[in-house]
Scaffold this active site. Sequence first.
Site, mmCIF file in Angstrom:
data_model
loop_
_atom_site.group_PDB
_atom_site.id
_atom_site.type_symbol
_atom_site.label_atom_id
_atom_site.label_comp_id
_atom_site.label_asym_id
_atom_site.label_seq_id
_atom_site.Cartn_x
_atom_site.Cartn_y
_atom_site.Cartn_z
ATOM 1 N N GLU A 1 25.564 53.562 86.657
ATOM 2 C CA GLU A 1 25.166 52.564 85.650
ATOM 3 C C GLU A 1 26.299 52.312 84.654
ATOM 4 O O GLU A 1 26.539 51.189 84.225
ATOM 5 C CB GLU A 1 23.922 53.033 84.902
ATOM 6 C CG GLU A 1 22.700 53.097 85.789
ATOM 7 C CD GLU A 1 21.560 53.800 85.079
ATOM 8 O OE1 GLU A 1 20.678 53.116 84.566
ATOM 9 O OE2 GLU A 1 21.577 55.046 85.029
ATOM 10 N N GLN B 1 49.732 41.528 67.330
ATOM 11 C CA GLN B 1 49.398 42.944 67.196
ATOM 12 C C GLN B 1 48.021 43.247 67.808
ATOM 13 O O GLN B 1 47.725 44.392 68.139
ATOM 14 C CB GLN B 1 49.427 43.330 65.712
ATOM 15 C CG GLN B 1 49.180 44.799 65.446
ATOM 16 C CD GLN B 1 49.528 45.171 64.011
ATOM 17 O OE1 GLN B 1 50.681 45.152 63.629
ATOM 18 N NE2 GLN B 1 48.523 45.471 63.221
ATOM 19 N N SER C 1 16.441 63.716 82.595
ATOM 20 C CA SER C 1 15.779 62.970 81.533
ATOM 21 C C SER C 1 15.328 63.951 80.466
ATOM 22 O O SER C 1 14.932 65.070 80.767
ATOM 23 C CB SER C 1 14.578 62.220 82.113
ATOM 24 O OG SER C 1 13.601 62.007 81.105
ATOM 25 N N SER D 1 48.952 49.584 61.876
ATOM 26 C CA SER D 1 48.562 49.744 63.278
ATOM 27 C C SER D 1 48.912 51.133 63.810
ATOM 28 O O SER D 1 48.655 51.440 64.970
ATOM 29 C CB SER D 1 49.212 48.665 64.150
ATOM 30 O OG SER D 1 50.627 48.695 64.007
ATOM 31 N N LYS E 1 13.245 63.520 86.789
ATOM 32 C CA LYS E 1 14.279 62.486 86.894
ATOM 33 C C LYS E 1 15.646 63.046 87.255
ATOM 34 O O LYS E 1 16.059 64.101 86.802
ATOM 35 C CB LYS E 1 14.413 61.720 85.564
ATOM 36 C CG LYS E 1 13.240 60.843 85.201
ATOM 37 C CD LYS E 1 12.925 59.750 86.217
ATOM 38 C CE LYS E 1 14.004 58.693 86.294
ATOM 39 N NZ LYS E 1 14.089 57.906 85.061
ATOM 40 N N TYR F 1 57.009 34.752 67.545
ATOM 41 C CA TYR F 1 56.163 35.902 67.199
ATOM 42 C C TYR F 1 55.203 35.533 66.068
ATOM 43 O O TYR F 1 55.574 34.848 65.106
ATOM 44 C CB TYR F 1 57.023 37.111 66.770
ATOM 45 C CG TYR F 1 56.155 38.296 66.359
ATOM 46 C CD1 TYR F 1 55.675 39.182 67.319
ATOM 47 C CD2 TYR F 1 55.767 38.482 65.034
ATOM 48 C CE1 TYR F 1 54.841 40.239 66.966
ATOM 49 C CE2 TYR F 1 54.937 39.538 64.669
ATOM 50 C CZ TYR F 1 54.473 40.407 65.643
ATOM 51 O OH TYR F 1 53.646 41.443 65.290
ATOM 52 N N LYS G 1 47.105 45.220 71.455
ATOM 53 C CA LYS G 1 47.168 46.637 71.837
ATOM 54 C C LYS G 1 45.824 47.300 72.057
ATOM 55 O O LYS G 1 45.615 47.969 73.073
ATOM 56 C CB LYS G 1 47.958 47.415 70.785
ATOM 57 C CG LYS G 1 49.410 47.062 70.839
ATOM 58 C CD LYS G 1 50.213 47.689 69.753
ATOM 59 C CE LYS G 1 51.495 46.910 69.612
ATOM 60 N NZ LYS G 1 51.269 45.502 69.126
ATOM 61 N N ASN H 1 19.117 60.919 87.373
ATOM 62 C CA ASN H 1 19.583 59.550 87.171
ATOM 63 C C ASN H 1 21.051 59.371 87.557
ATOM 64 O O ASN H 1 21.866 60.252 87.311
ATOM 65 C CB ASN H 1 19.417 59.153 85.708
ATOM 66 C CG ASN H 1 17.958 59.151 85.273
ATOM 67 O OD1 ASN H 1 17.067 58.859 86.079
ATOM 68 N ND2 ASN H 1 17.716 59.497 84.020
ATOM 69 N N ASN I 1 60.168 42.549 66.448
ATOM 70 C CA ASN I 1 59.574 41.624 67.417
ATOM 71 C C ASN I 1 60.059 41.880 68.842
ATOM 72 O O ASN I 1 59.264 41.901 69.780
ATOM 73 C CB ASN I 1 59.856 40.177 66.997
ATOM 74 C CG ASN I 1 59.264 39.880 65.634
ATOM 75 O OD1 ASN I 1 58.476 40.668 65.108
ATOM 76 N ND2 ASN I 1 59.655 38.751 65.050
ATOM 77 N N THR J 1 22.288 40.310 103.129
ATOM 78 C CA THR J 1 22.699 39.103 102.409
ATOM 79 C C THR J 1 21.489 38.735 101.547
ATOM 80 O O THR J 1 20.347 38.950 101.975
ATOM 81 C CB THR J 1 23.043 37.933 103.359
ATOM 82 O OG1 THR J 1 21.871 37.602 104.106
ATOM 83 C CG2 THR J 1 24.177 38.291 104.318
ATOM 84 N N HIS J 2 21.745 38.250 100.367
ATOM 85 C CA HIS J 2 20.645 37.948 99.430
ATOM 86 C C HIS J 2 19.786 39.184 99.151
ATOM 87 O O HIS J 2 18.609 39.053 98.817
ATOM 88 C CB HIS J 2 19.749 36.811 99.954
ATOM 89 C CG HIS J 2 20.506 35.654 100.512
ATOM 90 N ND1 HIS J 2 20.947 34.609 99.745
ATOM 91 C CD2 HIS J 2 20.947 35.396 101.774
ATOM 92 C CE1 HIS J 2 21.608 33.742 100.506
ATOM 93 N NE2 HIS J 2 21.621 34.205 101.740
HETATM 94 N N1 ARG Z 1 53.000 46.375 64.735
HETATM 95 C C1 ARG Z 1 53.565 45.090 65.017
HETATM 96 C C2 ARG Z 1 52.976 44.517 66.320
HETATM 97 O O1 ARG Z 1 52.285 45.217 66.977
HETATM 98 C C3 ARG Z 1 55.013 45.211 65.110
HETATM 99 C C4 ARG Z 1 55.744 43.937 64.897
HETATM 100 C C5 ARG Z 1 55.680 43.464 63.515
HETATM 101 N N2 ARG Z 1 56.669 42.455 63.320
HETATM 102 C C6 ARG Z 1 56.689 41.717 62.217
HETATM 103 N N3 ARG Z 1 57.590 40.818 62.140
HETATM 104 N N4 ARG Z 1 55.788 41.851 61.291
HETATM 105 O O2 ARG Z 1 53.181 43.377 66.680
#
Ligand code: ARG
Length: 463
Positions: free
Chosen positions: A289, A321, A276, A22, A282, A316, A324, A284, A109, A154-155
Amino acid sequence: MTMWSGRFSAGMDEALWDLSESFSFDHVLYAHDIAGSTAHVRGLTKAGLLSKEECIQLLAVLDTIKAEFDQGRFVRLPSDEDIHMAIERRATELAGPLGAKIHTARSRNDQVATTLRLFTRDALTQVAHSLLALIDTLIAVGDANPDASLPGYTHLQRAQAVLLTHHLNAHALSLTRDLERLLDARTRTNRSPLGAGALAGTSLPIDPAYTAELLDFDETFINSIDAVSDRDFVAETLFVLSLIGVHLSRMGEELVLWTSAEFNFASLGDAFTTGSSMLPQKKNADVAELARGKSGRLVGNLTGLLVTLKGLPLSYNRDLQEDKEPLFDSLRTVLVVSAALRGAYASMTFHAEVAQRAANDQLLVAIDIAERLVGEGLPFRQAHEQVGHWVGEAVRSGENLASVVLRSGNGSRFEDLFAPGASLANRTSPGSSGPATAKVQADRLGERVTSLRTQLAALTREG
Ligand code: ARG
């Protein structure tokens, strides 16, 4: 070699690596992760698990790593799975054997939960600032056109004339509620999970309240399992961002309408429009949008996370993960859209005469005639019926409503109602649209915005 190589005899398969790494997206958490580790090191020192000297050395190492990231000099090794392990690996390189103590009484964790809460806390205030700027712009556009009016719909059918300020304040108010929600979500985000360990705490003598205080959290976790499993703060944030997106989308849709030749109520500055590739004439409103279009991914990010969370057993799970990327994406999206929309409004020319002409549509006076009849003692339903007949006659014959009304018995007493602006001037009920109530409304909105600005400034000072 992984951090857990003690128990394993073979390395991770590349396919698993590709799935689980990650760092490629969570590296943006580095400053918050280092802040969390800094507090943790101080906590270990207070607990007697690190000496003063060790503490000083580790804090210096963490500072160095932060500087490497800040300056774009940090080198990720192929074995760095996520931001937490990359930092720990680098700390061990820089501090030698001492680096191996940094993860005492901590798990990734509680670490990742801490880092993400710190990150989200800052992000919430950043979004709040951008909304405040947009609110200021909406109010400023209204203030620059204090007498401008347009038909209220309205509408999407013309209903009653309203002041432009009244209309724009309605958008501003939706954003003030978003600001309230951002601040509210912040209170539940601002609780420390640090010290929960993997899920059940530790036998080592740590003091979570101490690290919570160092990190400016309002309080510590009550329950270690909850601390490492809870991503409600991410879900809440994504909801607030989605609702902001929905509001920005409605504003975008309206700008698309207003800038069309059919409405022609406004035009946007050249810097906020696009041409355009084929049609030379044009101009735009892509900005509007995209403000509308981006709401889809915001709602999608929220939905995705809720689905990820819904089946998870305590505590956990690696599924977490997946919190994110949607969070980062939604934050970026809302910041980009609100800044662009703010610029678009600031660049906007409101075509007051065109809008005024539309607002002067005589049919919009129908309710004012009915209310005059009510004032004369006629029950409202009868008044509605009477005016309805006049409107029907005007529409069928193609005549002005005024001509039809004025030629009816005693109709001349309604003449003043057809004067341009009379509708607005006669409207005085609290919170209504008209010059009589505009100042009270502006003051009340202003007070709300000031209060939000003050709350936000206090948080920014703290943080
Ligand atoms: N990159 C992991 C996450 O975003 C970190 C935690 C991983 N923990 C584990 N016990 N594998 O959650």
